[in-house]
Design an enzyme around this catalytic site. Structure first.
Site, short mmCIF file in Angstrom:
data_model
loop_
_atom_site.label_atom_id
_atom_site.label_comp_id
_atom_site.label_asym_id
_atom_site.label_seq_id
_atom_site.Cartn_x
_atom_site.Cartn_y
_atom_site.Cartn_z
N GLU A 304 0.84 -1.20 0.00
CA GLU A 304 0.00 0.00 0.00
C GLU A 304 0.87 1.25 0.00
O GLU A 304 0.56 2.23 -0.67
CB GLU A 304 -0.96 0.01 1.19
CG GLU A 304 -1.85 -1.23 1.32
CD GLU A 304 -2.61 -1.60 0.06
OE1 GLU A 304 -2.88 -0.72 -0.77
OE2 GLU A 304 -2.91 -2.81 -0.11
N HIS A 307 2.25 2.05 -3.44
CA HIS A 307 1.25 2.62 -4.34
C HIS A 307 1.32 4.14 -4.38
O HIS A 307 0.82 4.75 -5.32
CB HIS A 307 -0.17 2.23 -3.89
CG HIS A 307 -0.70 0.99 -4.54
ND1 HIS A 307 -0.59 0.74 -5.88
CD2 HIS A 307 -1.40 -0.06 -4.03
CE1 HIS A 307 -1.18 -0.42 -6.17
NE2 HIS A 307 -1.67 -0.92 -5.06
ZN LIG Z 1 -2.70 -2.77 -4.70
#
Ligand SMILES: [Zn+2]
Length: 880
Positions: A304, A307
């Site tokens: 995460e 990202h």
């Molecule tokens: Zn993802």
């Protein structure tokens, strides 16, 4: 939206948005009986739009419209049209402000998309199309805007109010209410919007970036979880450092927040500056989380966080490009995990998932390319193909370019597309431009579905000293795609001589300094390679490190596999040879008479693995895991699951009986000493300990039974406690099983994540997971239909892991699943659609099973008011 004939959306229909949004000003008034959302959008016509006079169309779902105003003037009812799933304003100027007020009911939102309540807190999930459940908006990723969000709520019930970006204003309101305003300076698509309001405790830390900026790190959890944040926080700091060192990517906001939420459809979500996590993917302590959970949390926190660049700063133009962010980010998190632990073990874990589940998907009715050409419901495309195969595709680019040119390519990609919404093609183009390599044919990996099969044959010309290898590639037909073109495949290999020494790979006679490993590039249907200066017929070590997501067919003899198991310098292929041997032995016993002999050399090979402490213990721990039933099914045609199950159990028991003393010694050798640590060595030690224990309990060994009881009650960590529980649950000792299950529940009943593990252990077990026992678990007070983790831990685990029970020849397992899918379809269609997966594979199974699975699918198909999510999966499965 409920409809009987959902529309198919095609990539070829993509058009740029008719209107662009520059800023979004949101005001949320949160109450117990609902929420009022005031949204002011500053809009302008997109100069690149193809239809200049088009009306303004905004997406919406389950909203109650209260008012619409254009440039501050309320619109008359005939100036706009509320179509339920769309708000259409017929006539608008070139640039204007639109204010829309909607009323929503988060407390009744069981789909868990948009704004909803979980354990008393407000939270959001907007990817892929959840923002339209909050307010009317052009809900597509290529509309990027700056968001300002003011949240108002009762101070006592919701002291913490969070959204994306930086906290710019806060204050008191009448009636015990307060507000906080957040401003996100980075333009973003609405799927990255997030809001949290709750009574949460805050854990703080700091991180100094490579340019010396101080970042405020915060985790928000319910008070009872305050002690379970350290591991995620440490993982976050490691991820931030790693992304700077390996990709040159620095964090951009002043604050980074993580919130843990119990009711969550996905694992976690990368909302800008405010990541929201499923509690089970972020909370951990020695006492409540297993080694596997610790590793998974580290990987998901990293994923995460990564990202922020691969997904947020550069996002997807449309949802067909989902793998642009997911494939690349899974590749990045897998590199990270590999650097933090054992690269070989990480590769084995990734490939196991890929070969067991992604290959099955790629060979089934839902097969789709890494960049699909069409979909009905985008939620159904958060698949192993988009994520795991997508990551393999990026990994192959890394292999073809080498690490330095790959880094040059990723730098160019980020620099060229920062702040943009782009396509997978833009990603490949950046890699091409930075490296000078032609990836034209390679792009077929994004367009063609199906797992390529490489058929390898060889011969040895002793007189000339030439070893010839022929490789033929074939890509099977998949729904909507046949007669595929050959793909560009990196094929890593080595050759081993009779003593196990690696041979230099001379592609021409007399070549100097030839390497012992090469990456051959396959581009044609058939390739012939000649290796010179070879004195005796070598043993080929093919597709090293699993250099491409393909199947390799080669007529390995058992001698060759045993040889590779102990000599291959590539740890991955050493493991793979062991798997191939075990698969061969188990599948040869399916349907064989009771007294059929079991390959004695398998026992010898395993004895060596268990008894030699000089071997890499992390690799040994992996090599001792027999191929799973799911993988054996994947490799079979007309699979008869109970027969496969029996054959596998027979081999396991035979190994355990033959190696009883070695297993006992292995258990004693790996008993814990010292403090609990999560290092690759300690994880391997616990894995060996628990494997030995579970094998010994399968043969009803009384000494092992006592050891299991002791380990269960004295363990100082969840890995060993759960290992003992699992071994006891899967044993024939009914009394021990029930006692252990009761004691475990008694101790952990107030911890939802541990209760989920307690459910899973039972649902996965043939001894504790019969259909009547599964029904009892569904009636258990701790079970909750509204909580996706609970549904997955009972229904999902039963259908996905307790395969002999699920595939009961009477079809009761299938009927059970169909019933639960129909039940969930109304409340949470995303989860319902995912639960259907095991039934979609019906063509894999023996005819009697097929018919029953098909009947269960038809039963779901006939449910009135079926959601678009389930409709798509069921219809595609039946149509194929
Ligand atoms: Zn993802």
């Amino acid at each position: 939206m409920r409809t009987n004939q959902p529309q198919t959306i095609y990539l070829s229909d993509y058009r740029v948005p008719a209107y662009l949004v520059d800023t979004v000003d949101l005001r949320f008034e949160l109450f117990e009986e609902g929420a009022r959302v005031h949204s002011t959008l500053s809009l302008r016509r997109n100069p690149a739009a193809t239809e200049p006079g088009a009306p303004l169309e905004l997406d919406g779902d389950s909203l109650r419209l209260e008012s619409v105003a254009l440039d501050g003037n309320n619109l008359a009812p005939d100036a706009y049209e509320d179509r339920g799933d769309q708000l259409v304003v017929h006539s608008v100027p070139g640039q204007f402000e639109l204010t829309v007020v909607t009323w929503i009911e988060p407390q009744n939102n069981t789909r868990l998309e948009g704004l909803y309540k979980s354990s008393g807190m407000f939270c959001t999930q907007c990817e892929a199309e959840g923002f339209r459940c909050i307010t009317y908006f052009p809900d597509r990723p290529d509309v990027m805007a700056r968001f300002r969000t003011r949240i108002e709520a009762s101070r006592q019930a919701y002291p913490v109010l969070l959204s994306n970006g930086n906290d710019v204003d806060r204050g008191e309101l009448d009636g015990g209410r307060h507000f906080v305003t957040w401003e996100d300076p980075f333009p973003k698509p609405c799927y990255l919007f997030a809001l949290v309001a709750g009574d949460l405790v805050e854990k703080r830390d700091r991180f100094t970036t490579m340019s010396g900026r101080d970042i405020d790190l915060r985790m928000y959890v319910e008070p009872r979880n305050a002690e379970k944040c350290d591991h995620a926080m440490d993982s976050l700091k490691r991820s931030m450092r790693w992304d700077e060192e390996v990709y040159g990517r620095e964090y951009d906001l002043d604050i980074f927040m993580i919130v843990a939420v119990d009711d969550f459809n996905m694992g976690a979500m990368e909302n800008k500056g405010l990541n929201i996590f499923n509690s089970s993917c972020v909370l951990a302590s020695q006492d409540t989380a297993t080694d596997l959970a610790f590793q998974r949390i580290e990987a998901i926190v990293a994923h995460e966080y990564f990202h922020n660049w691969s997904g947020n700063r550069v996002t997807c133009r449309d949802w067909f490009q989902l793998s642009l962010k997911e494939g690349f980010t899974v590749f990045r998190d897998s590199q990270f995990s590999s650097d933090m632990g054992s690269p070989t073990v990480k590769r084995i874990e990734d490939v196991t998932l890929l070969r067991t589940a992604q290959f099955a998907e790629d060979g089934g009715p839902m097969a789709h390319p890494v960049r699909p050409a069409s979909y009905m419901e985008i939620s159904n495309f958060y698949t192993l193909t988009i994520y795991e195969k997508g990551a393999e595709v990026v990994r192959m680019i890394h292999t073809l370019l080498g690490p330095d040119l790959f880094r040059k390519g990723s730098d160019l990609y980020f620099e060229r597309h920062d702040g943009q919404a782009v396509t997978t093609d833009d990603f490949v183009k950046a890699m091409e431009d930075a490296s000078g390599r032609d990836l034209g044919q390679f792009r077929l990996w994004y367009e063609q579905a199906g797992t390529p099969v490489l058929t390898v044959s060889d011969d040895f010309d002793e007189a000339r000293g030439v070893y010839r290898l022929s490789v033929e590639q074939c890509i099977p037909d998949t729904p909507g795609q046949s007669r595929k073109k050959p793909q560009h495949i990196p094929f890593a290999l080595g050759l081993l001589g009779g003593d196990g020494e690696p041979l230099p790979l001379l592609l021409a006679a007399g070549e100097k300094n030839a390497p012992v490993e090469r990456v051959l590039e396959l581009t044609d249907e058939v390739h012939h390679f000649e290796f010179h200066g070879v004195r005796e017929k070598p043993v080929p070590s093919l597709l090293r490190h699993f250099s491409a997501p393909v199947r390799v067919e080669y007529p390995w003899s058992r001698e060759q596999l045993l040889f590779l198991m102990s000599h291959d310098p590539d740890g991955f292929n050493r493991w793979d040879a062991g798997q191939r041997l075990a698969v061969d032995v188990i599948l040869s016993l399916v349907g064989a008479p009771e007294n059929a002999t079991i390959e004695p050399r398998l026992v010898t090979a395993y004895r060596q693995l268990i008894s030699d402490p000089e071997l890499d213990q992390a690799l040994v721990a992996k090599m001792l895991q027999l191929p799973s039933e799911a993988y054996l099914i994947e490799l079979s045609e007309d699979a008869d699951v109970p027969a496969i199950h029996q054959a596998r159990e027979r081999v396991l028991r035979h190994l355990a009986l033959s190696l009883r003393d070695e297993l006992m010694a292995c258990y004693q050798r790996n008993l814990s000493s010292g403090d609990y640590v999560v290092t690759p060595e300690a994880i391997a030690r616990r894995s060996l300990l628990n494997t030995a224990l579970s094998w010994l309990l399968m043969i009803n060994d009384e000494e092992a039974r006592a050891l299991a009881a002791r380990q269960f009650s004295e363990a100082d960590n969840m890995t060993d406690r759960l290992g003992a529980l699992r071994a006891l649950v899967n044993s024939d000792y009914d009394g021990d099983r029930n006692q252990a299950l009761a004691a475990f529940y008694q101790r952990f009943q107030n911890d939802p994540q541990v209760v989920e593990q307690w459910f899973s252990v039972q649902a996965a077990s043939q001894q504790a997971g019969s259909l009547s026992q599964i029904h009892a678990l569904l009636r258990h007070p701790a079970f909750d239909w509204k909580n996706p983790n609970k549904v997955r831990s009972v229904v999902g685990v039963f259908a996905g892991q307790n395969l002999a029970a699920f595939h009961d020849p009477d079809g009761s397992g299938y009927e059970f699943l169909a019933e639960q899918v129909c039940r969930l379809d109304d409340s949470n269609p995303q989860i319902a659609a995912r639960l259907v997966t095991p039934l979609t594979r019906w063509k894999k199974f023996a005819p009697a099973y097929r018919a029953l699975m098909k009947a269960a699918l038809e039963r779901i198909r006939d449910k009135p008011g079926l959601s678009r999510d389930v409709y798509e999966v069921v219809h595609k499965s039946l149509a194929d």
